[in-house]
Write an enzyme that holds these catalytic residues in place. Structure first.
Site, short mmCIF file in Angstrom:
data_model
loop_
_atom_site.label_atom_id
_atom_site.label_comp_id
_atom_site.label_asym_id
_atom_site.label_seq_id
_atom_site.Cartn_x
_atom_site.Cartn_y
_atom_site.Cartn_z
N HIS A 20 -2.61 8.07 14.73
CA HIS A 20 -3.30 8.88 13.72
C HIS A 20 -4.76 8.44 13.62
O HIS A 20 -5.17 7.38 14.11
CB HIS A 20 -2.61 8.76 12.36
CG HIS A 20 -2.60 7.38 11.77
ND1 HIS A 20 -3.70 6.80 11.15
CD2 HIS A 20 -1.60 6.45 11.68
CE1 HIS A 20 -3.38 5.60 10.71
NE2 HIS A 20 -2.11 5.35 11.03
N ASN A 38 10.50 4.22 12.92
CA ASN A 38 10.26 2.91 12.29
C ASN A 38 8.88 2.85 11.65
O ASN A 38 8.39 1.77 11.31
CB ASN A 38 10.44 1.78 13.30
CG ASN A 38 9.41 1.84 14.42
OD1 ASN A 38 8.53 2.70 14.42
ND2 ASN A 38 9.54 0.95 15.39
N CYS A 72 0.83 1.13 13.49
CA CYS A 72 0.42 2.42 14.04
C CYS A 72 -0.69 2.24 15.08
O CYS A 72 -1.30 1.18 15.18
CB CYS A 72 -0.07 3.34 12.92
SG CYS A 72 1.22 3.87 11.78
N TYR A 115 0.85 -1.19 0.00
CA TYR A 115 0.00 0.00 0.00
C TYR A 115 0.88 1.24 0.00
O TYR A 115 2.02 1.23 0.49
CB TYR A 115 -0.98 0.02 1.18
CG TYR A 115 -0.36 0.23 2.56
CD1 TYR A 115 -0.12 1.51 3.05
CD2 TYR A 115 -0.05 -0.87 3.37
CE1 TYR A 115 0.43 1.69 4.31
CE2 TYR A 115 0.49 -0.69 4.62
CZ TYR A 115 0.75 0.60 5.09
OH TYR A 115 1.28 0.77 6.34
#
Length: 408
Positions: A337, A332, A355, A318
């Site tokens: 978010h 890293n 994430c 992606y």
């Protein structure tokens, strides 16, 4: 006969007067005469009966003595070494230090006019010349002359710092200095780097590798601390004939105490301000079953903030996935978010690629509260934050591990 007795009495009176006169003369002679006195060597001695003192000759006053540092003719002098002219038994009347083009170097004359000190760094590989006069205590002038040459380096290395003047950072903010090339003499460089704080803070430099030195406190910074960083690197020997290229300074402040705690098992992200819980947000962390997607446990540090950010991960096919309210917490690829497509999993299970996913409105709530330098403490996952994750893994090290990386 009447004449004998009278004559005898008259004779006695004259004899007695004669004896008296002789006694007076003898007494006067003994009291006034000194010429009959002699010393141990048999020579006559005299007694000064006058009121005048003997004349003493004054010692001559010395000429001025001049000391040059560096000495005349010195070579390979560091351009930031202490440089002085000192005069004893006199004062400096006039003095200049000039470079090869005749430009005068800044300097300061001491109030007693006995010492002149260079007041600015010099250049590399240049000859500097002293010229002037010293006035001795004897009233005579002595010329001040001489020259020295600064070192010609094999190369110079520049440096950069991550903190900006007047900025405010979170309580986990490390001071990171990055050098343009490897540093061989780390001890010399570290001695030239100082950190001064407005309140006592225990901390030290650690060399993460040959080009990176970080300073962090033992525990999180006290809120409200003012920090002054002074890196006097110009002219410092870096080893192997390489010298520092530039000085650096930075003055910044530490803001409020905000600590974020995320737990991959409970799927929550909690925000604490001054020890009090201010937000408890449902989150989705990295997929536990894939080591390449797990969110690392350990203390991360907020590195930057972006209202929107384009995400790419070629390994997982992606790219150009734009997410809102992105807060980077490591190099890293880990961010906190907003991500609406994973709202269904937030608070329930971990599905991200590493994430911390929040609903967009929750992500903005956190984004608005975050400062660069805030700690984000993640627990519960199978992977630990380590040096392979790049800046900033500073808090993943224990204090003994950190201090062991100091060069001093």
């Amino acid at each position: 006969m009447s004449s004998r007795p009278g004559g005898r009495r008259h004779g006695q009176s004259r004899w007695r007067l004669g004896l008296l006169a002789a006694g007076v003369v003898a007494a006067l002679g003994l009291g006034a005469c000194s010429s009959d006195n002699t010393g141990d060597d048999g020579q006559p001695t005299t007694t000064n009966t006058g009121s005048q003192s003997p004349t003493v000759q004054a010692a001559p006053k010395p000429a001025a003595k001049i000391a040059l540092n560096p000495a005349a003719g010195a070579g390979d002098v560091s351009p930031v070494a202490p440089m002085t002219v000192t005069v004893t038994d006199g004062t400096i009347e006039s003095l200049t230090l000039t470079n090869p083009t005749g430009k005068q170097v800044k300097g300061t004359l001491s109030p007693d006019r006995r010492t002149w000190t260079v007041g600015e760094p010099l250049g590399f590989g240049k000859t500097y010349t002293w010229a002037g006069n010293a006035l001795g205590t004897n009233g005579e002038r002595q010329p001040i002359t001489g020259a020295f040459t600064t070192v010609t380096p094999n190369g110079t290395t520049g440096a950069r710092i991550n903190t900006g003047d007047g900025r405010t950072y979170g309580v986990a903010m490390p001071i990171a200095v990055t050098f343009d090339s490897p540093v061989a003499d780390k001890a010399a460089v570290q001695r030239a780097m100082t950190v001064t704080t407005s309140v006592p803070v225990e901390g030290t430099w650690a060399w993460l590798d040959d080009t990176r030195a970080h300073w962090r406190p033992r525990a999180y910074w006290p809120a409200g601390t003012t920090v002054d960083v002074d890196l006097r690197l110009y002219g410092v020997p870096f080893g192997n004939g390489v010298y520092g290229q530039n000085d650096l300074t930075s003055k910044f402040s530490i803001g409020r105490n905000q600590v974020v705690r995320g737990n991959t098992k409970t799927h929550r992200l909690q925000v604490f301000r001054d020890g009090k819980l201010t937000a408890d947000l449902p989150a989705s962390y990295g997929l536990d079953s894939d080591p390449g997607r797990v969110t690392n446990s350990g203390t991360h540090v907020v590195m930057s903030k972006h209202e929107s950010y384009s995400m790419c991960n070629e390994k997982y096919d992606y790219c150009d996935v734009v997410v809102p309210w992105a807060v980077r917490i490591s190099n890293n690829g880990e961010f906190v978010h907003g991500y609406a497509p994973s709202i269904w999993a937030q608070g329930k299970q971990n599905v991200s690629h590493g994430c911390v996913n929040l609903a967009p409105d929750k992500a903005k709530q956190y984004f608005d509260s975050a400062l660069v330098g805030d700690p984000v403490e993640i627990t519960g996952s199978t992977n630990q934050l380590d040096p392979t994750d790049g800046d900033f893994y500073d808090w993943a090290l224990t204090w003994p591990q950190w201090t062991a990386k100091s060069a001093l």
